[in-house]
Scaffold this motif. Sequence first.
Motif, mmCIF file in Angstrom:
data_model
loop_
_atom_site.group_PDB
_atom_site.id
_atom_site.type_symbol
_atom_site.label_atom_id
_atom_site.label_comp_id
_atom_site.label_asym_id
_atom_site.label_seq_id
_atom_site.Cartn_x
_atom_site.Cartn_y
_atom_site.Cartn_z
ATOM 1 N N PHE A 161 0.834 -1.191 0.000
ATOM 2 C CA PHE A 161 0.000 0.000 0.000
ATOM 3 C C PHE A 161 0.878 1.254 0.000
ATOM 4 N N TYR A 162 0.439 2.268 -0.721
ATOM 5 C CA TYR A 162 1.174 3.531 -0.767
ATOM 6 C C TYR A 162 0.190 4.654 -1.062
ATOM 7 N N ASP A 163 0.657 5.893 -0.906
ATOM 8 C CA ASP A 163 -0.173 7.072 -1.166
ATOM 9 C C ASP A 163 0.246 7.670 -2.505
ATOM 10 N N LEU A 164 -0.666 7.639 -3.476
ATOM 11 C CA LEU A 164 -0.367 8.160 -4.807
ATOM 12 C C LEU A 164 -0.317 9.691 -4.834
ATOM 13 N N ARG A 165 -1.075 10.336 -3.948
ATOM 14 C CA ARG A 165 -1.240 11.793 -4.052
ATOM 15 C C ARG A 165 0.080 12.568 -4.054
ATOM 16 N N PRO A 166 1.056 12.292 -3.156
ATOM 17 C CA PRO A 166 2.307 13.066 -3.177
ATOM 18 C C PRO A 166 3.126 12.868 -4.453
ATOM 19 N N LEU A 167 2.815 11.815 -5.212
ATOM 20 C CA LEU A 167 3.578 11.518 -6.423
ATOM 21 C C LEU A 167 3.050 12.272 -7.639
ATOM 22 N N VAL A 168 1.866 12.892 -7.496
ATOM 23 C CA VAL A 168 1.267 13.662 -8.591
ATOM 24 C C VAL A 168 1.626 15.134 -8.388
ATOM 25 N N GLU A 169 2.581 15.622 -9.172
ATOM 26 C CA GLU A 169 3.050 17.005 -9.020
ATOM 27 C C GLU A 169 2.167 17.983 -9.786
ATOM 28 N N VAL A 170 1.770 17.592 -10.995
ATOM 29 C CA VAL A 170 0.910 18.431 -11.831
ATOM 30 C C VAL A 170 -0.048 17.514 -12.584
ATOM 31 N N LEU A 171 -1.325 17.920 -12.665
ATOM 32 C CA LEU A 171 -2.304 17.177 -13.453
ATOM 33 C C LEU A 171 -3.291 18.174 -14.037
ATOM 34 N N THR A 172 -3.332 18.259 -15.380
ATOM 35 C CA THR A 172 -4.262 19.169 -16.052
ATOM 36 C C THR A 172 -5.005 18.413 -17.137
ATOM 37 N N VAL A 173 -6.151 18.961 -17.530
ATOM 38 C CA VAL A 173 -6.982 18.307 -18.546
ATOM 39 C C VAL A 173 -7.405 19.328 -19.590
ATOM 40 N N ASP A 174 -7.418 18.893 -20.849
ATOM 41 C CA ASP A 174 -7.981 19.676 -21.940
ATOM 42 C C ASP A 174 -9.212 18.920 -22.415
ATOM 43 N N THR A 175 -10.388 19.407 -22.032
ATOM 44 C CA THR A 175 -11.614 18.666 -22.330
ATOM 45 C C THR A 175 -11.951 18.676 -23.815
ATOM 46 N N GLU A 176 -11.479 19.688 -24.547
ATOM 47 C CA GLU A 176 -11.784 19.754 -25.982
ATOM 48 C C GLU A 176 -11.082 18.648 -26.759
ATOM 49 N N THR A 177 -9.867 18.309 -26.333
ATOM 50 C CA THR A 177 -9.096 17.288 -27.047
ATOM 51 C C THR A 177 -9.044 15.960 -26.294
ATOM 52 N N SER A 178 -9.679 15.902 -25.123
ATOM 53 C CA SER A 178 -9.666 14.687 -24.279
ATOM 54 C C SER A 178 -8.240 14.227 -23.984
ATOM 55 N N THR A 179 -7.409 15.200 -23.571
ATOM 56 C CA THR A 179 -6.025 14.887 -23.223
ATOM 57 C C THR A 179 -5.724 15.326 -21.792
ATOM 58 N N LEU A 180 -4.804 14.623 -21.186
ATOM 59 C CA LEU A 180 -4.313 14.951 -19.855
ATOM 60 C C LEU A 180 -2.818 15.196 -19.931
ATOM 61 N N GLN A 181 -2.335 16.138 -19.134
ATOM 62 C CA GLN A 181 -0.906 16.351 -18.964
ATOM 63 C C GLN A 181 -0.564 16.027 -17.511
ATOM 64 N N MET A 182 0.435 15.174 -17.329
ATOM 65 C CA MET A 182 0.830 14.766 -15.983
ATOM 66 C C MET A 182 2.312 15.025 -15.756
ATOM 67 N N LYS A 183 2.626 15.489 -14.572
ATOM 68 C CA LYS A 183 4.014 15.539 -14.110
ATOM 69 C C LYS A 183 4.060 14.743 -12.822
ATOM 70 N N LEU A 184 4.783 13.625 -12.858
ATOM 71 C CA LEU A 184 4.776 12.682 -11.744
ATOM 72 C C LEU A 184 6.184 12.495 -11.200
ATOM 73 N N THR A 185 6.262 12.318 -9.901
ATOM 74 C CA THR A 185 7.543 12.043 -9.258
ATOM 75 C C THR A 185 8.146 10.768 -9.841
ATOM 76 N N ALA A 186 9.468 10.794 -10.068
ATOM 77 C CA ALA A 186 10.130 9.625 -10.670
ATOM 78 C C ALA A 186 11.446 9.318 -9.974
ATOM 79 N N ARG A 187 11.463 9.513 -8.652
ATOM 80 C CA ARG A 187 12.672 9.186 -7.892
ATOM 81 C C ARG A 187 12.673 7.703 -7.536
#
Length: 206
Positions: A148-174
């Motif tokens: 078990f782990y907490d995903l929330r601290p690993l999500v640095e940035v999360l945005t959505v473009d509803t017109e194009t149905s795309t997501l942009q993610m910046k996730l921790t990768a240490r």
Amino acid sequence: MRIRITFTKQGALRYTGHLDLHRLWERAMRRAELPIAYSQGFHPQPKMSLAAALPLGFSSLCEMLDVRLNEEIPVEEIRLRLKDNLPTDIQVTNVESVDERAPALQTQVLSAEYHVQLTEPVDGSDLKRRVEELIQSESLPRERRGKFYDLRPLVEVLTVDTETSTLQMKLTAREGATGRPDEVLTALGIEPEYARVERTRLIFQE
């Protein structure tokens, strides 16, 4: 000589795993007659390492590989030799020489950015609401491989473009703290198989 190769991973090679990718690079370098340095002992291994493992099914524009060679070769010559010995789904975008004493590549990765294209129709307003709820969450308990782990601290940035149905993610990768796009999609209530994920950038320590 220690060189750093930046390359794309596309097409069918999205389904090539970490170890197989290592072997692919080793074979390509042998065919290109590049003098790879090997470890000592009964089972010598090529002195090469990838920056960060890419999960199966993801494509990438920014994979990085460090490899040590036994002699100095101009980086442009290395690039030209590799060009004819790699599958078409791998394109070398940069080759540079790096300091032999620099830390291991994989220990310097901080974060990774991803572009996610949803392949099934979604309700834009509902998706935007789910993204906002995830960002505002204090914790997102998840389970991976029985742990078990907490995903929330690993999500640095999360945005959505509803017109194009795309997501942009910046996730921790240490090391020991890596966010996965498929886990974020699952947390949003989206089946990962209904999305195309591409890694677009690796962020390193200065």
